[in-house]
Design a protein around this motif. Sequence first.
Motif, PDB file in Angstrom:
ATOM      1  N   VAL A  84       0.837  -1.207   0.000  1.00  0.00           N
ATOM      2  CA  VAL A  84       0.000   0.000   0.000  1.00  0.00           C
ATOM      3  C   VAL A  84       0.869   1.253   0.000  1.00  0.00           C
ATOM      4  O   VAL A  84       0.591   2.228  -0.706  1.00  0.00           O
ATOM      5  CB  VAL A  84      -0.951   0.010   1.215  1.00  0.00           C
ATOM      6  CG1 VAL A  84      -1.590   1.381   1.390  1.00  0.00           C
ATOM      7  CG2 VAL A  84      -2.034  -1.046   1.048  1.00  0.00           C
ATOM      8  N   HIS A  85       1.945   1.223   0.791  1.00  0.00           N
ATOM      9  CA  HIS A  85       2.828   2.392   0.903  1.00  0.00           C
ATOM     10  C   HIS A  85       3.929   2.394  -0.154  1.00  0.00           C
ATOM     11  O   HIS A  85       4.845   3.218  -0.091  1.00  0.00           O
ATOM     12  CB  HIS A  85       3.437   2.449   2.304  1.00  0.00           C
ATOM     13  CG  HIS A  85       2.460   2.872   3.367  1.00  0.00           C
ATOM     14  ND1 HIS A  85       2.167   4.198   3.619  1.00  0.00           N
ATOM     15  CD2 HIS A  85       1.683   2.139   4.213  1.00  0.00           C
ATOM     16  CE1 HIS A  85       1.269   4.271   4.598  1.00  0.00           C
ATOM     17  NE2 HIS A  85       0.953   3.045   4.976  1.00  0.00           N
ATOM     18  N   GLN A  86       3.843   1.454  -1.109  1.00  0.00           N
ATOM     19  CA  GLN A  86       4.763   1.399  -2.245  1.00  0.00           C
ATOM     20  C   GLN A  86       6.224   1.374  -1.802  1.00  0.00           C
ATOM     21  O   GLN A  86       7.080   2.052  -2.380  1.00  0.00           O
ATOM     22  CB  GLN A  86       4.506   2.567  -3.197  1.00  0.00           C
ATOM     23  CG  GLN A  86       3.098   2.573  -3.776  1.00  0.00           C
ATOM     24  CD  GLN A  86       2.852   3.713  -4.751  1.00  0.00           C
ATOM     25  OE1 GLN A  86       3.511   4.750  -4.691  1.00  0.00           O
ATOM     26  NE2 GLN A  86       1.898   3.542  -5.637  1.00  0.00           N
ATOM     27  N   MET A  87       6.489   0.588  -0.771  1.00  0.00           N
ATOM     28  CA  MET A  87       7.861   0.413  -0.330  1.00  0.00           C
ATOM     29  C   MET A  87       8.638  -0.371  -1.381  1.00  0.00           C
ATOM     30  O   MET A  87       8.090  -1.243  -2.057  1.00  0.00           O
ATOM     31  CB  MET A  87       7.896  -0.319   1.015  1.00  0.00           C
ATOM     32  CG  MET A  87       7.264   0.479   2.153  1.00  0.00           C
ATOM     33  SD  MET A  87       7.172  -0.446   3.726  1.00  0.00           S
ATOM     34  CE  MET A  87       8.918  -0.666   4.116  1.00  0.00           C
ATOM     35  N   SER A  88       9.924  -0.063  -1.515  1.00  0.00           N
ATOM     36  CA  SER A  88      10.731  -0.768  -2.517  1.00  0.00           C
ATOM     37  C   SER A  88      11.093  -2.171  -2.041  1.00  0.00           C
ATOM     38  O   SER A  88      11.230  -3.096  -2.842  1.00  0.00           O
ATOM     39  CB  SER A  88      12.000   0.027  -2.821  1.00  0.00           C
ATOM     40  OG  SER A  88      12.771   0.219  -1.630  1.00  0.00           O
ATOM     41  N   SER A  89      11.231  -2.337  -0.717  1.00  0.00           N
ATOM     42  CA  SER A  89      11.567  -3.656  -0.169  1.00  0.00           C
ATOM     43  C   SER A  89      11.286  -3.671   1.330  1.00  0.00           C
ATOM     44  O   SER A  89      11.082  -2.613   1.947  1.00  0.00           O
ATOM     45  CB  SER A  89      13.041  -3.996  -0.418  1.00  0.00           C
ATOM     46  OG  SER A  89      13.883  -3.107   0.298  1.00  0.00           O
ATOM     47  N   ILE A  90      11.282  -4.869   1.910  1.00  0.00           N
ATOM     48  CA  ILE A  90      11.096  -5.023   3.350  1.00  0.00           C
ATOM     49  C   ILE A  90      11.747  -6.329   3.771  1.00  0.00           C
ATOM     50  O   ILE A  90      11.809  -7.292   2.991  1.00  0.00           O
ATOM     51  CB  ILE A  90       9.596  -5.017   3.732  1.00  0.00           C
ATOM     52  CG1 ILE A  90       9.428  -4.943   5.253  1.00  0.00           C
ATOM     53  CG2 ILE A  90       8.867  -6.207   3.146  1.00  0.00           C
ATOM     54  CD1 ILE A  90       7.993  -4.703   5.697  1.00  0.00           C
ATOM     55  N   VAL A  91      12.262  -6.366   5.005  1.00  0.00           N
ATOM     56  CA  VAL A  91      12.913  -7.562   5.540  1.00  0.00           C
ATOM     57  C   VAL A  91      12.011  -8.177   6.605  1.00  0.00           C
ATOM     58  O   VAL A  91      11.575  -7.495   7.539  1.00  0.00           O
ATOM     59  CB  VAL A  91      14.286  -7.222   6.155  1.00  0.00           C
ATOM     60  CG1 VAL A  91      14.875  -8.446   6.853  1.00  0.00           C
ATOM     61  CG2 VAL A  91      15.234  -6.713   5.080  1.00  0.00           C
ATOM     62  N   PHE A  92      11.728  -9.463   6.469  1.00  0.00           N
ATOM     63  CA  PHE A  92      10.958 -10.207   7.463  1.00  0.00           C
ATOM     64  C   PHE A  92      11.920 -11.091   8.259  1.00  0.00           C
ATOM     65  O   PHE A  92      12.590 -11.961   7.693  1.00  0.00           O
ATOM     66  CB  PHE A  92       9.887 -11.075   6.790  1.00  0.00           C
ATOM     67  CG  PHE A  92       8.771 -10.289   6.182  1.00  0.00           C
ATOM     68  CD1 PHE A  92       7.732  -9.806   6.969  1.00  0.00           C
ATOM     69  CD2 PHE A  92       8.756 -10.020   4.821  1.00  0.00           C
ATOM     70  CE1 PHE A  92       6.692  -9.075   6.408  1.00  0.00           C
ATOM     71  CE2 PHE A  92       7.723  -9.295   4.253  1.00  0.00           C
ATOM     72  CZ  PHE A  92       6.695  -8.814   5.049  1.00  0.00           C
ATOM     73  N   ILE A  93      11.970 -10.851   9.564  1.00  0.00           N
ATOM     74  CA  ILE A  93      12.840 -11.636  10.439  1.00  0.00           C
ATOM     75  C   ILE A  93      12.004 -12.791  10.988  1.00  0.00           C
ATOM     76  O   ILE A  93      11.100 -12.588  11.803  1.00  0.00           O
ATOM     77  CB  ILE A  93      13.400 -10.775  11.582  1.00  0.00           C
ATOM     78  CG1 ILE A  93      14.116  -9.540  11.020  1.00  0.00           C
ATOM     79  CG2 ILE A  93      14.341 -11.597  12.459  1.00  0.00           C
ATOM     80  CD1 ILE A  93      14.491  -8.513  12.069  1.00  0.00           C
ATOM     81  N   VAL A 107      12.236  -9.023   0.845  1.00  0.00           N
ATOM     82  CA  VAL A 107      11.277  -9.076  -0.254  1.00  0.00           C
ATOM     83  C   VAL A 107      11.375  -7.765  -1.038  1.00  0.00           C
ATOM     84  O   VAL A 107      11.261  -6.680  -0.458  1.00  0.00           O
ATOM     85  CB  VAL A 107       9.838  -9.262   0.268  1.00  0.00           C
ATOM     86  CG1 VAL A 107       8.838  -9.261  -0.888  1.00  0.00           C
ATOM     87  CG2 VAL A 107       9.724 -10.549   1.057  1.00  0.00           C
ATOM     88  N   VAL A 108      11.608  -7.858  -2.344  1.00  0.00           N
ATOM     89  CA  VAL A 108      11.746  -6.689  -3.203  1.00  0.00           C
ATOM     90  C   VAL A 108      10.511  -6.604  -4.101  1.00  0.00           C
ATOM     91  O   VAL A 108      10.145  -7.573  -4.766  1.00  0.00           O
ATOM     92  CB  VAL A 108      13.012  -6.779  -4.072  1.00  0.00           C
ATOM     93  CG1 VAL A 108      13.154  -5.538  -4.961  1.00  0.00           C
ATOM     94  CG2 VAL A 108      14.252  -6.947  -3.190  1.00  0.00           C
ATOM     95  N   PHE A 109       9.870  -5.428  -4.109  1.00  0.00           N
ATOM     96  CA  PHE A 109       8.623  -5.259  -4.843  1.00  0.00           C
ATOM     97  C   PHE A 109       8.873  -4.692  -6.245  1.00  0.00           C
ATOM     98  O   PHE A 109       9.931  -4.133  -6.520  1.00  0.00           O
ATOM     99  CB  PHE A 109       7.674  -4.314  -4.084  1.00  0.00           C
ATOM    100  CG  PHE A 109       7.342  -4.805  -2.703  1.00  0.00           C
ATOM    101  CD1 PHE A 109       6.457  -5.870  -2.528  1.00  0.00           C
ATOM    102  CD2 PHE A 109       7.911  -4.242  -1.577  1.00  0.00           C
ATOM    103  CE1 PHE A 109       6.150  -6.340  -1.266  1.00  0.00           C
ATOM    104  CE2 PHE A 109       7.604  -4.697  -0.306  1.00  0.00           C
ATOM    105  CZ  PHE A 109       6.720  -5.749  -0.153  1.00  0.00           C
TER     106      PHE A 109
END
Length: 315
Positions: free
Chosen positions: A262-271, A311-313
Amino acid sequence: MFKIGDYVRFIDEKREGYITKIIDAASVGVTDEDGFEIPVAISNLTYVHGHHSNADTANNAAPLTKKADEAFVGDGVYLAVAEDSKASVVAHFTLVNRSSYQLLATLKTEKGSTFKGDFAGIIQPKSSVQIYTANLGDLDNWPSFTFQILFFSSGNVAPKKPLELQKRFKSKDFSGAKNQVAEINKYGWLIRLDEAPLVIDAQKLKESFFSVKEEKPKVAKPASEADLHIEKLRDDHHFLSQSEILEIQLKKFQEILDAAIVHQMSSIVFIHGVGNGTLRNHIHKVVSKHPQVRTFMDARKEKFGYGATEVVFNG
């Protein structure tokens, strides 16, 4: 001549899959049951007998007998998009006719000002026909689709106007939940093609200008690193079973993933930790099929080891 959607076997090795890309006149891309697309020479392929699509027999389909007392259904034309049972990245398009009309349908695709006729046939009342196959992972390169449909009935029914619909699919078309499609006995996305035109109520529109709009709840932007360890999510984790813990972690993962998109993040890390690998495998399975995920990988091994996934969007 091979085409997208053909099920083929490699001549020089024991491997089968669907053709999901035409590379050039001499080579194609074949996606196997593991979801990997492999470039291969046409000369190294052969058809697999018994895997003909329903579209091949559309013109030979026998008419269905309609009960005399059955009510006539005037609409209900859908496009069902479902993943292949052997290769999830392969998507089959099925034209579903829930109406009482016999449909004379065509599908033409266009890419780079080049047009191609992909299907022409008859769909009997209350039946379905597979008309196209594509690679879900290559959605950004899909052509635009033009559907043309004539409605026929031999009964005492007023003529219905033909349907012409142009459609270019986007990631949001496949971001929602899949539903059971009875006609193909699979879970998939169901898209209505003969949607009734929107009728605007002038009075309600006028009233809406003077009504106070309620603010929609905003989704908070997640941090760049999301810790899914159960002790970070629940204080009472000591009293939870392993299945309850996994359910809570996966629900939180899905919430954060949706918020990041939704916030159009380029990537996020899930620990997610190492553990027995169950949570990691579930996460990888979800993101590997997500149309808005470009790629994923182990995140900063020097910091997390194999306990986190980046994860890269799609940009």
